[in-house]
Design a protein around this motif. Structure first.
Motif, PDB file in Angstrom:
ATOM      1  N   UNK A 165       3.078   0.164   6.430  1.00  0.00           N
ATOM      2  CA  UNK A 165       3.345  -0.685   7.588  1.00  0.00           C
ATOM      3  C   UNK A 165       2.247  -1.723   7.717  1.00  0.00           C
ATOM      4  N   UNK A 166       2.632  -2.964   7.980  1.00  0.00           N
ATOM      5  CA  UNK A 166       1.649  -4.026   8.134  1.00  0.00           C
ATOM      6  C   UNK A 166       2.197  -5.134   9.017  1.00  0.00           C
ATOM      7  N   UNK A 167       1.310  -5.815   9.725  1.00  0.00           N
ATOM      8  CA  UNK A 167       1.704  -6.997  10.502  1.00  0.00           C
ATOM      9  C   UNK A 167       1.609  -8.251   9.647  1.00  0.00           C
ATOM     10  N   UNK A 168       0.959  -8.127   8.504  1.00  0.00           N
ATOM     11  CA  UNK A 168       0.857  -9.259   7.576  1.00  0.00           C
ATOM     12  C   UNK A 168       2.174  -9.408   6.812  1.00  0.00           C
ATOM     13  N   UNK A 169       2.332 -10.534   6.130  1.00  0.00           N
ATOM     14  CA  UNK A 169       3.556 -10.758   5.360  1.00  0.00           C
ATOM     15  C   UNK A 169       3.737  -9.722   4.256  1.00  0.00           C
ATOM     16  N   UNK A 170       2.642  -9.363   3.610  1.00  0.00           N
ATOM     17  CA  UNK A 170       2.664  -8.360   2.539  1.00  0.00           C
ATOM     18  C   UNK A 170       1.487  -7.410   2.746  1.00  0.00           C
ATOM     19  N   UNK A 171       1.565  -6.209   2.166  1.00  0.00           N
ATOM     20  CA  UNK A 171       0.408  -5.319   2.201  1.00  0.00           C
ATOM     21  C   UNK A 171      -0.778  -5.979   1.493  1.00  0.00           C
ATOM     22  N   UNK A 172      -1.952  -5.770   2.040  1.00  0.00           N
ATOM     23  CA  UNK A 172      -3.161  -6.342   1.433  1.00  0.00           C
ATOM     24  C   UNK A 172      -3.483  -5.627   0.123  1.00  0.00           C
ATOM     25  N   UNK A 173      -4.325  -6.240  -0.669  1.00  0.00           N
ATOM     26  CA  UNK A 173      -4.766  -5.607  -1.920  1.00  0.00           C
ATOM     27  C   UNK A 173      -5.438  -4.274  -1.631  1.00  0.00           C
ATOM     28  N   UNK A 174      -6.209  -4.192  -0.533  1.00  0.00           N
ATOM     29  CA  UNK A 174      -6.858  -2.927  -0.176  1.00  0.00           C
ATOM     30  C   UNK A 174      -5.835  -1.842   0.141  1.00  0.00           C
ATOM     31  N   UNK A 175      -4.770  -2.201   0.862  1.00  0.00           N
ATOM     32  CA  UNK A 175      -3.713  -1.228   1.163  1.00  0.00           C
ATOM     33  C   UNK A 175      -3.059  -0.730  -0.114  1.00  0.00           C
ATOM     34  N   UNK A 176      -2.791  -1.646  -1.021  1.00  0.00           N
ATOM     35  CA  UNK A 176      -2.149  -1.266  -2.277  1.00  0.00           C
ATOM     36  C   UNK A 176      -3.056  -0.385  -3.121  1.00  0.00           C
ATOM     37  N   UNK A 177      -4.352  -0.686  -3.137  1.00  0.00           N
ATOM     38  CA  UNK A 177      -5.306   0.154  -3.881  1.00  0.00           C
ATOM     39  C   UNK A 177      -5.385   1.552  -3.267  1.00  0.00           C
ATOM     40  N   UNK A 178      -5.357   1.636  -1.922  1.00  0.00           N
ATOM     41  CA  UNK A 178      -5.388   2.939  -1.257  1.00  0.00           C
ATOM     42  C   UNK A 178      -4.134   3.741  -1.602  1.00  0.00           C
ATOM     43  N   UNK A 179      -2.967   3.096  -1.538  1.00  0.00           N
ATOM     44  CA  UNK A 179      -1.721   3.785  -1.886  1.00  0.00           C
ATOM     45  C   UNK A 179      -1.772   4.279  -3.330  1.00  0.00           C
ATOM     46  N   UNK A 180      -2.269   3.450  -4.231  1.00  0.00           N
ATOM     47  CA  UNK A 180      -2.374   3.831  -5.640  1.00  0.00           C
ATOM     48  C   UNK A 180      -3.333   5.017  -5.812  1.00  0.00           C
ATOM     49  N   UNK A 181      -4.445   5.015  -5.077  1.00  0.00           N
ATOM     50  CA  UNK A 181      -5.405   6.124  -5.167  1.00  0.00           C
ATOM     51  C   UNK A 181      -4.780   7.422  -4.650  1.00  0.00           C
TER      52      UNK A 181
END
Length: 97
Positions: free
Chosen positions: A45-61
């Motif tokens: 979930x994000x208020x930004x247009x896309x998930x940030x790189x940090x969010x994507x790195x966390x999901x990947x981890x």
């Protein structure tokens, strides 16, 4: 215009409308390990247009340690249900399974 999907290292994320002007990006992750075999949904979930790189790195981890998280969750459930068998109305026979 906001993209409706984009590719990540763990699959294609699809966008849908979320609560309070958020975007919900989701995909399904195929898991096959000693604790679970099937698909697990992933939501960001994000208020930004896309998930940030940090969010994507966390999901990947997190996905990289999925077996450990599943083991921890199963251990927690087993311990909780055993310790609180009366509260959950678990019979003696059911508790020994």
């Amino acid at each position: 215009m906001v993209d409706k999907s984009f590719m990540t290292s763990f699959g294609v994320l699809e966008r849908s409308e979320g609560p309070e002007e958020t975007s919900v990006w989701s995909t399904r992750i195929v898991v096959d390990n000693r604790f679970f075999d099937g698909e697990i949904p992933l939501y960001i979930l994000t208020k930004a247009e896309k998930p940030s790189d940090n969010m994507l790195r966390l999901a990947e981890a997190i996905l990289g340690h999925m077996e450990r998280y599943l083991e921890t969750g199963i251990s927690f459930l087993k311990r909780t249900l055993t310790e609180q068998a009366i509260d959950f109305k678990i019979s003696g026979r059911e508790g020994s399974i």
